[in-house]
Each structure stands twice: as C-alpha cells, then as structure tokens.
Write an enzyme that holds these catalytic residues in place. Sequence first.
Site, PDB file in Angstrom:
ATOM      1  N   HIS A 254       0.851  -1.192   0.000  1.00 53.81           N
ATOM      2  CA  HIS A 254       0.000   0.000   0.000  1.00 53.81           C
ATOM      3  C   HIS A 254       0.881   1.234   0.000  1.00 53.81           C
ATOM      4  O   HIS A 254       1.852   1.322   0.759  1.00 53.81           O
ATOM      5  CB  HIS A 254      -0.903   0.000   1.239  1.00 53.81           C
ATOM      6  CG  HIS A 254      -1.729   1.246   1.369  1.00 53.81           C
ATOM      7  ND1 HIS A 254      -1.630   2.109   2.440  1.00 53.81           N
ATOM      8  CD2 HIS A 254      -2.673   1.789   0.552  1.00 53.81           C
ATOM      9  CE1 HIS A 254      -2.474   3.112   2.290  1.00 53.81           C
ATOM     10  NE2 HIS A 254      -3.119   2.944   1.155  1.00 53.81           N
ATOM     11  N   SER A 255       0.585   2.187  -0.894  1.00 54.64           N
ATOM     12  CA  SER A 255       1.274   3.466  -0.920  1.00 54.64           C
ATOM     13  C   SER A 255       2.785   3.274  -1.097  1.00 54.64           C
ATOM     14  O   SER A 255       3.221   2.615  -2.032  1.00 54.64           O
ATOM     15  CB  SER A 255       0.948   4.240   0.365  1.00 54.64           C
ATOM     16  OG  SER A 255       1.371   5.573   0.285  1.00 54.64           O
TER      17      SER A 255
END
Length: 588
Positions: A254-255
Amino acid sequence: MRYAVYWDEIASEVRRCTWFYKGDKDNKYVPYSEGFSQVLEETYMLAVTLDEWKKKLESPNREIIILHNPKLMVHYQPVAGSDEWGSTPTEQGRPRTVKRGVENISVDIHCGEPLRIDHLVFVVHGIGPACDLRFRSIVQCVNDFRSVSLNLLQTHFRKAQENQQIGRVEFLPVNWHSPLHSTGVDVDLQRITLPSINRLRHFTNDTILDVFFYNSPTYCQTIVDTVTSEMNRIYTLFLQRNPDFKGGVSIAGHSLGSLILFDILTNQKDSLGDIDSEKDSLNIVMAQGDTLTLEEDLKKLQLSEFFSIFEKEKVDKEALVLCTDRDLQEMGIPLGPRKKILNYFRTRKNSEGITRSTLQSASQVSVKYPRLIYKPEIFFAFGSPIGMFLTVRGLKRIDPNYKFPTCKGFFNIYHPFDPVAYRIEPMVVPGVEFEPMLIPHHKGRKRMHLELREGLTRMSMDLKNNLLGSLRLAWKSFTRAPYPALQPSETAEETETEPESNSEKPSDVNIEESSVAVKEEVPPINVGMLNGGQRIDYVLQEKPIESFNEYLFALQSHLCYWESEDTVLLVLKEIYQTQGIFLDQPLQ
C-alpha cells in the site's frame, strides 16, 4: 491469553463469558471477569433454587449488583468519594443492565477459519504507523482485509467451497516502520525539532518523513533489508507451522510499501539462470526492444549505400550512437546523410524506452537489494505512487518486453480520487490515450450513479447527433435549387448531378454507422509483459456520496482499500485463476 505468532502484538485476554452488563450509553454488553461471573452464577442458582431474590453482591471494584428476579438484575456504580471514610457504597446513579447468557445478544462470535490455506499473501504498509483514518496499525487493517476475503469466498466461490476445491487465502502483515524508527533516528530528529505546533511536527517526523528516509541511501538500505528479511522470516515460520502447504505466494503493498516492493522485485535474480547481477537488473532486460540491424536502419533512411563504410570501419549501432558529426565527416559521409543519421539514432536512443544506464538509476543508488527465498506469483499495488517515483527518477518509458525477473503478475489498483496513486500503463504505451480497467462492483454491474451518468452522456450524444442530422437535411433541402422546366440538354446534366446529391445521404449514414462500429469494436491495447500481457491499471468505482466532492474524500480514498470488497474480490479472483478456479458468476 492469546499470543500473536507472525507479528509483534501485546498478548490479549481470552475471557469465557456467562455474565454481562451494559450501561445506557454503551453500545455492547461487557463481560464480567471469570472469577466474579462464577460468584454471580452461584448466587443466581441459589436464588432460583430457594426462590429467594433481592440478593445483593459487591464486585471487586466495590460496585453493587442486585438480583431482583430472573428478569430484572441491575448493577450500580459507586459515586466518587462515597467510600472516603470506609462507608459501604450504596445504590446511586443510573443502574446498568445485568444479563446472564448470550441469548438475544448480537455478539459476533468468530466461528474460525478454514484450516486449508491455498495461497499466502504478504502485505506491506505505507508511511507512518497508522494505516487508516481510525489510526489503526497494519495488523488491524490486514485483519479486516482477511475478514472481507473470508466473507467473499462464501458468497462468490460457493461452488468451489461446496466441492472442497478451495480453503482460504492467508494475508499476513509486514511491518517496517517500527524497526526503522528504533534505529535512534527519532532521538536525533527530536533534538532539532522546533517546540511549536508540537503535535503536527511529531506527526511529520513519524509519518511523512518516511518518504525522505526511503530516498536516503542509508535508511533505504534499512527499509529494504527489513522488508525482505521480515517476509523471508515469516515465510519460513509459516512453512514450519504449515508443513503441508503447497500453494503459491503473492505480495501486496500500500502506498510507499508498493514502491519498496517494486524496487525489490526489479532487483531480484532469476535462480534458474544464476546470471550476473547487471544482466538481471531491469535496465538490461528492458533494452531488448530494438531488434533492427544497422543495415535495416540505414535502409529505412534510404541510405543503404553507406553501410559498406560503417562495415569497413567496424561501426555497429552502439558505436554509431557515440559518433559525432566530425567522426562521420572523416569517414567520407556527406553533410545531408550525416545529419539524417545523427538525428535518427539520437532520437531513437532517447525514445526507445529504458536504456542500459537509465533503469539502473531507476532503483535507489548505493543500495544492495536482498534476495527473496521464494518467487511471488502476483504483485498487487494499492494506491501506489510507483509511476510518479519512476518519472521523478528520470525514467520516461518502460519497455513493453520487460517483466519482473521472478514475478509473473502486476496489478496497479487505485481509487479514482486517491491523491497518491499514479498510473503505470502510459509509461509502457506513451503515445496512446486509453482508460484504465474498471473494477466491477462485488455485487455485479456498475454502481447505479455511474450507469446513470453514462446513460445521460449517451442520451445527450444521441440527441446531439440526431439534431445535427436534422439540421443537415434541412439545410440541404433549403439550399437545393428549384426544379424549373429544363431544357433537354440540361436534363442529362441533372441526371448526372442528381445521383451525386442522392449519394450523399447513404454516404453520411455509412460514415456514421462505421464510426459507431469503430467505437464499439475497440482494438485490444498492448500494454507489454509486465503483467503477462494483461492490463495493469485497475480503477475502483467511487461511491455515490464520494462523487459529490472528490476533494472532501481524497484522504479517505487513499485509505479505503483495507475494507473494499471490490479490491479484495479482484485479488481473490486473480489468485484463484492461477489455480484454475473461477467466480461462481463472472462480474460485469
């Protein structure tokens, strides 16, 4: 007590519940401790047996519980200061409700997970210790992701479950933030941090600075070492605890976590070939797109007569790129052909994609990337800034022939309003504009507001086309010459010109029909081999409330993936497709 096996977590109490209490403002029943529950049970059974009620008990916290009858039992809290002089607490304040047993209590008692594990997925978090708006850790967010996946397996893979073809997918969190901030860097930062707006500065140091840490060779090495060693450690431990596991492994980030995984994957070595690390890196593999020979290039420029000169001087394509105008002049090549050749090969060098030196700089400088002890099958990126970081590092294009050395699949999944997410496909196919793949709603079809918006757009286009068609016909009839009595000589001219005017109508219709047909039959887009020839960019459908103000929901959009059924279903679908297992009903 319950202890975590794969991650660090404080041990939690497992309480066997028989007696509960709930206040007016409480939204759920709270269980009494096991010791006091036993006292309550003994008192209750004695009252039932002897039919003697209005029993009063005092809890370990000096709170009063009164059993009026089997249907009315109350719990009084002591008023602060009532026992300063050792006095007994009395029944004061609004009483809490006391309940025996779990009947009529909406308790979500977990019934356990399927024992069989088909696939393992490691999930790497982004910046900071908190992963959502509730400031929960990666462990809690991955717990949500796992719970959503179990529910979707029951609803969308029912046939496969009934036929005992599948068990479940295990999602395990990988934490790199804590090891990074335990290096002593927080103490160093605290010494130089200004005392004003203390909370905001602490948030910046603890969260946003992770991006700068990753761009620092020193701390980047710490991060990639932590992520790789942690995934290898958990994988080894998982195999020890699940010796019969035969499934594959995938990774999700994520990210910033997705960028970390991307860099690790691009610098893996293919164990089958034991190749030199330079050949293994992304830059060399991606430079294979140009397959034309020097002779073919010169033929393309209509300068074949100069090939013998280059052959005599032993100049190949790589050497020609390094040649200057003076070098070509000394070979006896005239000015015009010199300019053509230099312009062609220099332009080709810049636009061909990722060259030998370019992609080496696309990974972090001075960082040694450790090796994973397994080959991931699929890499899922959620709300990923990979495209932006590659561009900032000077990378203009990803060669269509490139694929990860050890990983077959790559899905870039994002919310349309996510301010951190960037696309990947335009870096593979820079000259073509096309939409990302729309992720179907987990209940099928598009969300109603999106279908309504598309329907209205389509309707307005139809109205516009019909209106233009009507105006065109009206204009033609208005500008057409009247039909007077014609001379015989003019009749021939008219018969020649009339079919032309009449032929305009079907030609217009044919053009319109063909344009519609072209719109309907969009040719497949070649987005390269990064995802095995499949599409890479996948966009979620925004919720109706989000479409009112995309700025208002921007931050939430970046943190929405943990509880997104659409995201989890896409992950499950792609994982189980590798095993030949499909959804009960394909989503549209």
